[in-house]
Design a protein around this motif. Sequence first.
Motif, PDB file in Angstrom:
ATOM      1  N   SER A 184       5.114  -7.425   8.307  1.00 32.58           N
ATOM      2  CA  SER A 184       3.651  -7.360   8.206  1.00 32.58           C
ATOM      3  C   SER A 184       3.041  -8.601   7.580  1.00 32.58           C
ATOM      4  CB  SER A 184       3.242  -6.129   7.386  1.00 32.58           C
ATOM      5  OG  SER A 184       3.535  -4.946   8.077  1.00 32.58           O
ATOM      6  N   TRP A 185       3.823  -9.610   7.353  1.00 34.11           N
ATOM      7  CA  TRP A 185       3.326 -10.851   6.730  1.00 34.11           C
ATOM      8  C   TRP A 185       2.449 -11.603   7.731  1.00 34.11           C
ATOM      9  CZ3 TRP A 185       5.663 -10.933   1.905  1.00 34.11           C
ATOM     10  CH2 TRP A 185       5.328 -11.987   1.063  1.00 34.11           C
ATOM     11  N   ARG A 201       1.243   7.849 -14.904  1.00 37.59           N
ATOM     12  CA  ARG A 201       1.950   7.850 -13.619  1.00 37.59           C
ATOM     13  C   ARG A 201       1.828   6.458 -12.999  1.00 37.59           C
ATOM     14  NH1 ARG A 201       4.087  12.325 -12.264  1.00 37.59           N
ATOM     15  NH2 ARG A 201       4.347  11.772 -10.061  1.00 37.59           N
ATOM     16  N   ALA A 202       2.988   5.814 -12.839  1.00 44.46           N
ATOM     17  CA  ALA A 202       3.039   4.429 -12.365  1.00 44.46           C
ATOM     18  C   ALA A 202       3.695   4.376 -10.991  1.00 44.46           C
ATOM     19  CB  ALA A 202       3.825   3.566 -13.350  1.00 44.46           C
ATOM     20  N   GLY A 203       2.981   3.827 -10.008  1.00 40.04           N
ATOM     21  CA  GLY A 203       3.562   3.590  -8.690  1.00 40.04           C
ATOM     22  C   GLY A 203       4.455   2.365  -8.737  1.00 40.04           C
ATOM     23  N   ILE A 204       5.629   2.450  -8.106  1.00 41.11           N
ATOM     24  CA  ILE A 204       6.615   1.372  -8.168  1.00 41.11           C
ATOM     25  C   ILE A 204       6.732   0.719  -6.791  1.00 41.11           C
ATOM     26  CG2 ILE A 204       8.963   0.731  -8.767  1.00 41.11           C
ATOM     27  CD1 ILE A 204       7.353   1.922 -11.089  1.00 41.11           C
ATOM     28  N   SER A 205       6.615  -0.609  -6.780  1.00 38.53           N
ATOM     29  CA  SER A 205       6.768  -1.390  -5.552  1.00 38.53           C
ATOM     30  C   SER A 205       7.751  -2.519  -5.841  1.00 38.53           C
ATOM     31  CB  SER A 205       5.419  -1.958  -5.113  1.00 38.53           C
ATOM     32  OG  SER A 205       5.564  -2.855  -4.027  1.00 38.53           O
ATOM     33  N   ILE A 206       8.781  -2.634  -5.023  1.00 38.07           N
ATOM     34  CA  ILE A 206       9.776  -3.684  -5.208  1.00 38.07           C
ATOM     35  C   ILE A 206       9.631  -4.719  -4.104  1.00 38.07           C
ATOM     36  CG2 ILE A 206      12.227  -4.215  -5.434  1.00 38.07           C
ATOM     37  CD1 ILE A 206      12.725  -1.376  -6.369  1.00 38.07           C
ATOM     38  N   CYS A 207       9.103  -5.864  -4.445  1.00 42.32           N
ATOM     39  CA  CYS A 207       9.000  -7.045  -3.576  1.00 42.32           C
ATOM     40  C   CYS A 207       8.378  -6.719  -2.221  1.00 42.32           C
ATOM     41  CB  CYS A 207      10.376  -7.709  -3.431  1.00 42.32           C
ATOM     42  SG  CYS A 207      10.288  -9.445  -2.903  1.00 42.32           S
ATOM     43  N   PHE A 208       9.173  -6.687  -1.151  1.00 44.59           N
ATOM     44  CA  PHE A 208       8.662  -6.539   0.209  1.00 44.59           C
ATOM     45  C   PHE A 208       7.981  -5.191   0.432  1.00 44.59           C
ATOM     46  CE2 PHE A 208       9.319  -6.385   4.957  1.00 44.59           C
ATOM     47  CZ  PHE A 208       8.607  -7.526   5.251  1.00 44.59           C
ATOM     48  N   ASP A 209       8.228  -4.228  -0.462  1.00 43.06           N
ATOM     49  CA  ASP A 209       7.522  -2.944  -0.373  1.00 43.06           C
ATOM     50  C   ASP A 209       6.010  -3.138  -0.345  1.00 43.06           C
ATOM     51  OD1 ASP A 209       9.785  -1.356  -0.381  1.00 43.06           O
ATOM     52  OD2 ASP A 209       9.635  -0.777  -2.497  1.00 43.06           O
ATOM     53  N   GLN A 257       2.280 -13.610  -1.456  1.00 38.52           N
ATOM     54  CA  GLN A 257       2.605 -12.266  -1.924  1.00 38.52           C
ATOM     55  C   GLN A 257       1.621 -11.803  -2.997  1.00 38.52           C
ATOM     56  OE1 GLN A 257       6.740 -11.641  -2.853  1.00 38.52           O
ATOM     57  NE2 GLN A 257       6.317  -9.829  -4.065  1.00 38.52           N
ATOM     58  N   LEU A 258       1.236 -12.705  -3.885  1.00 33.84           N
ATOM     59  CA  LEU A 258       0.263 -12.352  -4.913  1.00 33.84           C
ATOM     60  C   LEU A 258      -1.070 -11.963  -4.284  1.00 33.84           C
ATOM     61  CD1 LEU A 258      -0.394 -12.201  -7.966  1.00 33.84           C
ATOM     62  CD2 LEU A 258      -1.090 -14.604  -7.825  1.00 33.84           C
TER      63      LEU A 258
END
Length: 497
Positions: free
Chosen positions: A132-133, A357-365, A401-402
């Motif tokens: 999706s980039w 409650r913290a949503g977690i996203s790892i890099c490409f997620d 990405q930022l």
Amino acid sequence: MAAAAGPVLDAGFPDKDWWPLTFLGIAMVLLAQRGRRAGTAFLIGFVAGEAFYLVHVSWTALYLGPVPWVALSTFEALFWGAGGVLISLAYRWVPRAFPTLLGRLGLVPVVVAGLWILREYVTGTWPYGGFSWGRVAESQSTSPFAPLVAWLGISGVGFAMVWLVAFAVELAIAADLPGVQRWLLAGVAVSLVLAIPAWPATTHGSTRIAAVQGNGPAGYFDNAPVGAVFNAQVAETLKITDQKVDMVVWPEGSALPDPTREPSYASILDALSRKMGAPFVVGTITYRGGDYYNTSLLWKAGRGAVDFYDKKHPVPFGEYVPDRAFWRPFAPSLIDLIGRDYTPGTRDNVFAVDGVRAGISICFDIVDDQLLTDMMHGGAQIILAQTNNADFGETDENQQQLAIARLRAIESGRSLVNISTVGSSQIIGPDGRTIASTPPFRPGHMIAEVPLGTTTTPATLLSRGIEILVMGLGLFGLMVASASRREPSPAPRRALR
């Protein structure tokens, strides 16, 4: 024109961030597609896509050389070619089916924009989860169009952008429309889009977060000793152990070796967590049931990992090789560099961190729309985006990405902590403003009171429904035009004298 459109489009994205050029690039692509038949339409679309991606993802060649860079760019360009065929058909069929001025100005831009988003959707979901980039809306994180993401999502904003450009193109070539009316209609169209107010991202309370960028040797080819990244994180964290915080966040892959299997590393995390009186959210690699996972751990002193999330969208040909036996003969030396394959996770991507409650996203997620929806359904009040940008050096990748992370904050109405091993790390508010930051490629930390989001934005409420709607408008419009288009009447024969 198609070849020139690629670099122009890219210039709208970070790090140049000249966002108006994205609109110019879209216009160049659309103008090049007009009046083409299928074969040349595919060629035009392919050339535009190739020119764009060769510039936009040139960071993939930094350590691996030209093969993956050219292969990825060419593969994505094939989708641009197929999308170009559909757009060119729309330019031919819709005016025939609806030859009035209203048809040309009212329907053509809608169908063209819908087909553009259809192409972005396909490239972002297929194959192997897609790439999706490079969606056009991802260029607008600092533009006046950024607040629209809370209403329409990334795909909806992309649709609005292409619609505006396609509408302007039709106005420019409408010979039966007076010049004053053209400018008036163009001004009305832009005003209608920009007049939408920013979504009121309400918050309730805050949590004090420390995010640590150790700047350790986290690159794939750094050949660093075991524990070097962990030690860098510890060294920077020790500078803030006197601070009172509610949680400490480390980046992707920062706690290696896996502290759930290495008692010495577990004891260090325990000591840090106990001294700061706060849980840690750290990234590591876990091995369970014969499979490897890119994992985020919620660590508490004396209890260890009380929750974990496994990355759901590992990067194909980066973190795993799909259909390895098929692809290996094409580039065995490159394929063999990926010695282990990460398995996609199945757990929910929300941690309960002492009542937050913290949503977690790892890099490409972060580029996966569905994962944002999932964490909002899980009640996330903030987003912790852990990443490792070390393999891309001082290229555009970390800024791109930022920018996506900033749009996700606005889209969800949630503060977002983007923490990288080397940068760019920022804490971003729900309105997209930067709350705190640390310079890239230097050890640093951020400590801030981070607002907790309580609102449900239209974008997260409707989720993929907006994307389905605008794609449906494009496909349905093209099919209706195909079925009802009127073939041009043959020229009348001259009477014989």
